[in-house]
Structure formats: structure tokens, C-alpha cells
Design an enzyme around this catalytic site. Structure first.
Site, mmCIF file in Angstrom:
data_model
loop_
_atom_site.group_PDB
_atom_site.id
_atom_site.type_symbol
_atom_site.label_atom_id
_atom_site.label_comp_id
_atom_site.label_asym_id
_atom_site.label_seq_id
_atom_site.Cartn_x
_atom_site.Cartn_y
_atom_site.Cartn_z
ATOM 1 C CB THR A 188 42.809 31.112 46.745
ATOM 2 O OG1 THR A 188 41.497 31.549 46.443
ATOM 3 C CG2 THR A 188 43.192 29.982 45.825
ATOM 4 C CD GLU A 333 43.081 30.733 41.988
ATOM 5 O OE1 GLU A 333 42.900 31.950 42.240
ATOM 6 O OE2 GLU A 333 42.311 29.838 42.384
ATOM 7 C CD1 TRP A 446 38.070 33.916 48.361
ATOM 8 C CD2 TRP A 446 36.065 34.077 47.364
ATOM 9 N NE1 TRP A 446 38.256 34.201 47.039
ATOM 10 C CE2 TRP A 446 37.059 34.300 46.405
ATOM 11 C CE3 TRP A 446 34.730 34.123 46.977
ATOM 12 C CZ2 TRP A 446 36.752 34.568 45.077
ATOM 13 C CZ3 TRP A 446 34.427 34.390 45.658
ATOM 14 C CH2 TRP A 446 35.438 34.611 44.729
HETATM 15 P P1 AMP Z 1 40.689 36.408 45.065
HETATM 16 O O1 AMP Z 1 41.531 35.288 44.569
HETATM 17 O O2 AMP Z 1 40.301 36.271 46.487
HETATM 18 O O3 AMP Z 1 41.315 37.730 44.783
HETATM 19 O O4 AMP Z 1 39.303 36.389 44.277
HETATM 20 C C1 AMP Z 1 39.269 36.410 42.883
HETATM 21 C C2 AMP Z 1 37.861 36.569 42.418
HETATM 22 O O5 AMP Z 1 37.303 37.810 42.875
HETATM 23 C C3 AMP Z 1 37.714 36.625 40.911
HETATM 24 O O6 AMP Z 1 37.741 35.351 40.326
HETATM 25 C C4 AMP Z 1 36.373 37.336 40.765
HETATM 26 O O7 AMP Z 1 35.287 36.453 40.944
HETATM 27 C C5 AMP Z 1 36.369 38.307 41.928
HETATM 28 N N1 AMP Z 1 36.798 39.644 41.478
HETATM 29 C C6 AMP Z 1 38.006 40.207 41.585
HETATM 30 N N2 AMP Z 1 38.011 41.455 41.092
HETATM 31 C C7 AMP Z 1 36.759 41.705 40.649
HETATM 32 C C8 AMP Z 1 36.121 42.823 40.012
HETATM 33 N N3 AMP Z 1 36.753 43.968 39.750
HETATM 34 N N4 AMP Z 1 34.807 42.675 39.707
HETATM 35 C C9 AMP Z 1 34.135 41.544 39.960
HETATM 36 N N5 AMP Z 1 34.677 40.469 40.546
HETATM 37 C C10 AMP Z 1 35.983 40.536 40.892
#
Ligand code: AMP
Length: 543
Positions: A188, A333, A446
Site C-alpha cells: 500500500t 491493512e 492513491w
Molecule cells: P486502501 O488501502 O487503498 O484501500 O485505502 C484505504 C483508505 O481509503 C482508508 O483508510 C480511507 O481513507 C479510504 N476509504 C476507504 N473506503 C472509504 C469510504 N467508504 N469512505 C471514505 N474513505 C474510504
């Protein structure tokens, strides 16, 4: 202690596919392929191929604990790789092809990939960094002989996947090992610095999948045809590569074809009842449906997560297409399931408006995830729906430490700081209010604001730069660069973007650059992005 008298079976992911093959042998895995056309195979035949692949990997000398990369869209072959590699005790490691080359070679080297299994379309991505991958022994192209590209320019052995499988036996003795053994790895890049690896175990993945299927979570049954759009390389494919076969549901994979038209055609042809993807994909589908006056006759529900689901998306899906939207929140994570926003009995008494407000929250955790919000000193904050704090989690599918890290990622009491800022209301509904880090989320990927800023200030005429995510109709957010020029200098927007492009992939580049006189700073001298967001919040409104 008196021990229970029950059987002990160590969790191994292969048991999911064995179950699917035995009890749902003809239920299909359908793929919209990279090469073109639809491919279908039943769970029984898929499992036979998984055993062939395990034999082929044995022959290559793959051993317990070896890490094999995969750079591929969702497909039956990619699924075979996950199960065969994990089942034999090795580790399947998803590589996100959208990363910048520097990040790809960092990740492949850090994880010590021995081989990479890849779609033919990603050969140039790997070829581009191959001279920086000294430990990589070979490539396995996930295709058949007919579609093999020219690989004469590749300096390491390149194998054809279907050729590898062709003469292998359909028997394989799966080894028994500790259920905490690593099964899969996903990096990540949510923070600055190098990407970090999250190493899942057989145990964590199976417990996660058992919960994920539950009625108040993904609610998948053997009657479903599940359209898995979220890529396998994104956050463990939300656990769906395990959760869907586990219940014997049909698994439909969009492969690289995620545009509105392709998604509509696949969902309709395969009578898909449930689906999951990031908001960007759904915007594409809704626009296509609107423009062509189409309906989604089979889809009953869709899960949306990865970034916040805009209210308009709930309304469009439900009002215009009679598809229920369920918001999910999680992170790599966390394997990645954190919360789902499913109805509670008290919703019956809410007005439409009140219910909409609750539905835009991220939801409640299922059994297996514990959650709290705390202030800067670690004090637990009240569940009043207003007080925001750091969102902390724990549970059997939550990370303990990053791959190869010497230190635990947890605090002294075993909680993991998600990096999100949230509140929790009296009913237990969690709502993300901010991200502690200012990363920009574009189309489910990201973009690190600090990385962009660091490159931008490398421009000889830039004094200081701030990169912020601005709401964007198609991509959710796109980066905007706010720049203070060096005194007496007058850099062009183009030259600044060109500078950033030296070190970043195209999709990571800011869509625009704006100039201001003074950068707002916090009390500790850091850039204060809040006023910038206010100032430029509508900058991409008309795009
Ligand atoms: P990832 O590890 O790339 O899936 O990113 C995780 C991050 O995405 C989380 O810590 C949040 O900041 C954001 N995220 C995931 N789902 C949501 C959601 N439904 N609403 C707002 N932010 C989200």
C-alpha cells in the site's frame, strides 16, 4: 484447562476451492478477457487446473515461503495463481500495474519476487524496469501459445502459462502447514516514502472471508452471480476472491474492461445480482445507462467503497435503477473489511432525508473488527456522532506489522491507527471526516501529495508548493498544485508539470497549477491545506 473435543483443521486457502469444486462443480467463473472475448470455466475444472499449476510451480523449484508476483487483471488464470501459490505454501504478491516504475522495482525487489505471472499487456511495464530486478528469475505470461507476444528482448526466461500447465498431472498433495503461514502480499502506498507490504495469512484470509459472506456484510449466497470489478491487485480484491467461491456463487470478472458499456454488457449477459467497485467505476456505468436509457434488470445490490460514496450515487442507483447501494469502508491493512453500512431497525422511523444522512456514513463493523476513536492523547472519545478523533482498529484480519518491518504497527494496547479521522454516532455508525494524511484519491488509486510537492519544489523557480485533492466528477478527486513563485521568477505551468513528470506517472500529475502570493502555514510552520481546499474546492467543477 479442559480442551474441547472437536476436530482441528488448519486453515489453508486451498480448502475454499476444494469445497467449491466438490459442491458447486459447474458454477462458473466468467472472465471478460485481456485477449478479447468471454471465457468461462466451472469450479471443478478450475480446481483441476490449480493442481496442474501447483505441479508446474514445483517443477520450477518454487518452495514454501517463496514470493511470486502477479501483475494481472481479474481473471480465472489470476485466481488459479492465487490458489495454487498460496495452497502450496508460497506467497502470491499482487503488483499494481498503475504504480510509477520506481515503485514497481522497489516493491518487486523488497518482496524478493522469484517469478512474476503477468498479463501480456503488462509485459512492457516489467520490461521497462527489468534491468533493476536482479533477483527475478523469470516471467510467466498468463496466456496461451497463440497469444504469446515477441519476448526476444527480455533477458530472463519467459514462460507461456498454458504451455506450463499442459502436461502436468491433475493430482497434487497439498502440504499441511501452520495456518498463520503467509498466503499473500499486497503493498500500500497510502503514506509518503516507500510503499509498505501487508502480508496476509491463510488464517486471516479465511476468517475474513467467513465474515464477509454474512448477511449483514456482503450477503453473498449460492444464488448470486457476483460481478467482481474491484481488481485483485487492489486491497486483496476486498476478500471477494475467497468469499465468493466459498459460498459457491458464480464469479464474474470484468478483467481490464471497466468502462460503463463493458460493465453493463457483462452484468446483463451474466445476470449479475451483486457487485463491488470504487465510485469512479460506477459513475462510468451510470453515465452510460443514462445516455442509452438502459436498465439493470438483475442487479439487486452493489457495494461501494475505497473512497466516500457521494449521495448522488445512492440516489441515481436507487431511484433510477432500483439497485441498493451499500457503503463499505476498509483498507489494505484490514484485508480490507472494516465497516459496512447496512440498515438497522431504527431506520424504519427515519424520514428519507434522515436516512440518507446515515447512509452516507461508512457504517458499523461486523464481528471480528473492533473500533474506537481517540484524541491526540489516546483518550477514548464519545459516540455522539460529532466528536472526531483518530480511528483505531483491531482484529484477526488487521495488520500487526508491515512486511519486513522490525517494529509492530500497533500501539501498546494492540490497536492499529488507520490514519483516518472519524466520528461514531450513538448507533455505532462510523463516519470518516478527514484523512490524517493528505493523500489524494483518484479513481481508487492513491496519489501522495507530499511526493508531488517534493518534486515540484525541485523546479528552480518554485518557492513552495502544496498539492491538494480537489473534487472531480469522474475521478472523485484530482490533484491541484498550488505554487508560490520564487521572487522575481515567472515559471510556466507547463514547465512545473514537466518537472513533476520526470518522477511521476501521468495519472499522478496535477491537472492544473495555480499561483498564490503567500502559502498559509500552521503554527508549527507546516503548509495549512485547509484554507487552500476552501479557496480552490470548486476548481474542477466544470471539468
Ligand atoms: P486502501 O488501502 O487503498 O484501500 O485505502 C484505504 C483508505 O481509503 C482508508 O483508510 C480511507 O481513507 C479510504 N476509504 C476507504 N473506503 C472509504 C469510504 N467508504 N469512505 C471514505 N474513505 C474510504
Amino acid at each position: 484447562m479442559i480442551q474441547g473435543n472437536m476436530q482441528v483443521e488448519k486453515f489453508n486457502l486451498i480448502s475454499i476451492m476444494k469445497h467449491a469444486a466438490r459442491w458447486h462443480p459447474n458454477v462458473e467463473v466468467v472472465t471478460n478477457t485481456v485477449e478479447g472475448g468471454i471465457h468461462r470455466i466451472g469450479y471443478y475444472a478450475l480446481y483441476q487446473r490449480i493442481k496442474k499449476l501447483a505441479n508446474a510451480l514445483d517443477r520450477l523449484g518454487i518452495k514454501h515461503g517463496d514470493v511470486i508476483g502477479t501483475m494481472a487483471w481479474n481473471s480465472w488464470r489470476h485466481l488459479e495463481c492465487w490458489y495454487a501459490i498460496g495452497g502450496m505454501g508460497a506467497v502470491s504478491h499482487t503488483l499494481n500495474p498503475r504504480l510509477f516504475p520506481d515503485q514497481i522495482d522497489y516493491i518487486v525487489n523488497h518482496a524478493e519476487n522469484r517469478f512474476i505471472c503477468l498479463d501480456i499487456t503488462f509485459l512492457p511495464v516489467i520490461a521497462n524496469v527489468l534491468d533493476r530486478l536482479p533477483k527475478l528469475e523469470g516471467l510467466i505470461l498468463l496466456t496461451d501459445r497463440e497469444h504469446m507476444p515477441d519476448t526476444s528482448h527480455i533477458s530472463i526466461p519467459v514462460l507461456c502459462y498454458e504451455d506450463m500447465l499442459a502436461d502436468e498431472p491433475e493430482d497434487y498433495d497439498w502440504p499441511e502447514f501452520d495456518e498463520n503461514a503467509a498466503s499473500s502480499l499486497c503493498y500500500t502506498s497510502g503514506t509518503t516514502g516507500n510503499p509498505k507490504g501487508v502480508l496476509y495469512s491463510h488464517r486471516s484470509n479465511i476468517i475474513h472471508a467467513l465474515t464477509a459472506g454474512g448477511a449483514d456484510v456482503f450477503n453473498i449466497t449460492a444464488q448470486d452471480s457476483f460481478l467482481m470489478i474491484v481488481p485483485q491487485f487492489h486491497a486483496n480484491s476486498w476478500g471477494l476472491s475467497f468469499g465468493v467461491p466459498m459460498v459457491g456463487a458464480k464469479l464474474v470478472m470484468a478483467g481490464p474492461h471497466m468502462d460503463g458499456k463493458s460493465v453493463y454488457e457483462l452484468a446483463t449477459a451474466e445476470k449479475c445480482t451483486v457487485s463491488g467497485a470504487v465510485p469512479t467505476v460506477w459513475t462510468g456505468l451510470l453515465d452510460y445507462l443514462d445516455a442509452n436509457q438502459l436498465k439493470l434488470p438483475h442487479l439487486r445490490e452493489t457495494f461501494i467503497g475505497g473512497s466516500a460514496v457521494p449521495r448522488s450515487m445512492f440516489e441515481r442507483f436507487e431511484r433510477d435503477y432500483e439497485v441498493d447501494v451499500i457503503q463499505a469502508w476498509g483498507m489494505t491493512e484490514m484485508s480490507p473489511l472494516g465497516t459496512m453500512n447496512r440498515p438497522l431497525p431504527y431506520w424504519d422511523d427515519l424520514s428519507y432525508e434522515e436516512r440518507m444522512q446515515v447512509r452516507c456514513k461508512q457504517g458499523r463493523p461486523a464481528f471480528g473488527v473492533d473500533m474506537k476513536i481517540v484524541d491526540e492523547d489516546g483518550n477514548i472519545l464519545p459516540h455522539d456522532g460529532e466528536t472526531s478523533g483518530k480511528l483505531m482498529v483491531k482484529g484477526p484480519w488487521v495488520i500487526e506489522r508491515y512486511y519486513k518491518a522490525e517494529q509492530s504497527a500497533l500501539d501498546a494496547e494492540g490497536w492499529f491507527d488507520t490514519g483516518d479521522v472519524a466520528n461514531i454516532d450513538e448507533h455505532g455508525n462510523m463516519q470518516i471526516t478527514d484523512r490524517a494524511k493528505d493523500v489524494i484519491k483518484s479513481g481508487g488509486e492513491w496519489i501522495s501529495s507530499v511526493d508531488i510537492e517534493n518534486t515540484a519544489v525541485g523546479h528552480s523557480e518554485v518557492q513552495i508548493a502544496a498539492c491538494i485533492g480537489i473534487a472531480h466528477k469522474k475521478w472523485e478527486e484530482r490533484p491541484l498544485l498550488v505554487v508560490v513563485k520564487k521572487e522575481g521568477m515567472n515559471p510556466s505551468k507547463e514547465s512545473i508539470i514537466a518537472k513533476i513528470a520526470e518522477e511521476h506517472a501521468k495519472w499522478q500529475l496535477p491537472d492544473d497549477v495555480v499561483f498564490i502570493e503567500d502559502m498559509p502555514l500552521t503554527a508549527t510552520g507546516k503548509i495549512d491545506k485547509k484554507p487552500l481546499r476552501k479557496m480552490f474546492g470548486d476548481h474542477y467543477k466544470d471539468l
